[in-house]
Design an enzyme around this catalytic site. Sequence first.
Site, short mmCIF file in Angstrom:
data_model
loop_
_atom_site.label_atom_id
_atom_site.label_comp_id
_atom_site.label_asym_id
_atom_site.label_seq_id
_atom_site.Cartn_x
_atom_site.Cartn_y
_atom_site.Cartn_z
N SER A 38 -1.39 2.78 9.08
CA SER A 38 -1.01 3.45 7.75
C SER A 38 -0.78 3.61 5.88
O SER A 38 -1.76 4.36 5.73
CB SER A 38 0.06 4.19 7.91
OG SER A 38 1.46 2.59 7.70
N ASP A 90 2.63 -3.63 2.09
CA ASP A 90 1.34 -3.04 2.05
C ASP A 90 0.42 -2.25 1.25
O ASP A 90 -0.63 -2.25 1.50
CB ASP A 90 1.49 -1.88 3.61
CG ASP A 90 2.56 -2.46 4.45
OD1 ASP A 90 3.11 -3.88 4.89
OD2 ASP A 90 3.35 -2.21 5.66
#
Length: 350
Positions: A102, A146
Amino acid sequence: MRVKAPGRINIIGEHTDYNDGYVLPFAVNRFVFLTIEDSGKFVFHSENMNETVEMEKIEKLNRWTDYISGVIKAFEKRGYKVSPVKISVSSNLPMGAGLSSSAALEMATAYAISEHFGFHLPKLELVKIAREAEVEFVGVRCGIMDQFTSAFGKKDHAIFLDTMTLEYEYVPLKLEGYEINLVDSNVKHELSSSEYNKRRQECEEVLRVLGKRSFREVTKEDLKKLPDVLKKRAQHVLEENERVLKSVQALKEGDFETLGRLLFSSHESLRDLYEVSCEETDFIVDFLKGREGILGARMVGGGFGGGVIVLSKKGAFEKIKEELKNAYRDRFKIELTFHEIESADGVQKI
């Protein structure tokens, strides 16, 4: 224009990134590839899902398109005009294995939009836009690791990141004679998102009870003042931060034996103190412990399924892969998936 953004794996520093802690991730050689072109309306196409979604104006659909839409919304919120585009996406990143597909999609979208429209925003601003998309639009209260890793990744290096100050240092990842593999448990327990958010609340509660603004102000002494469950959560965060610092030192010294031991103790802490592992990932880690040439393993990602990172001497993991696969199948009636992981550079045009 075509861009690619890598996924990431975090060597150590789990559930520390939203607690102002330290992390040690690197970008991996699996990517989201994205093409952007002008269009009469917004058209998002996913090759992997063989699906095209069209919309006149950006809206939330509670689907994969939200990662793209959320990024566009974050640009608009900052006063940038994003006129309709066609965005086509493909990926060789396994979903749900803890490699952060994602964030790679968000980062690819942010970078493509910034370059396509001539905004040319600095990478750190794109990282903040990508994270905002996930937190405010998608609704997952993630930290910043991330997106940061997908943007700032550097081949043959890990990133030692302080998530409080966003100061970072590239640490050489000289794996000669060693390798990193990811074992995907292929389970995702329903608890994952609800328990993830619950852990975040518990950590906020720790700060409230102690009257502290940040976990960085919490000491071992403070643990005595906490009720049992909160004490366990806080102890994990404090000790995991210490493990990250020791791991950075071990990497710099090429001491993979020590790094491996730290991975095993990180898993024990995630299992016993933070309580986010599950029977399947525990089984994989326990199976690997004490095997010849296996230096360390731990669950990666939010928990309740997902992947296990394995550090081993070169070739050692290959020798026991089949045995692990069979033992796991016998126990859980599920097939494991294996990925050999190499480092990569961050988001870029191709």
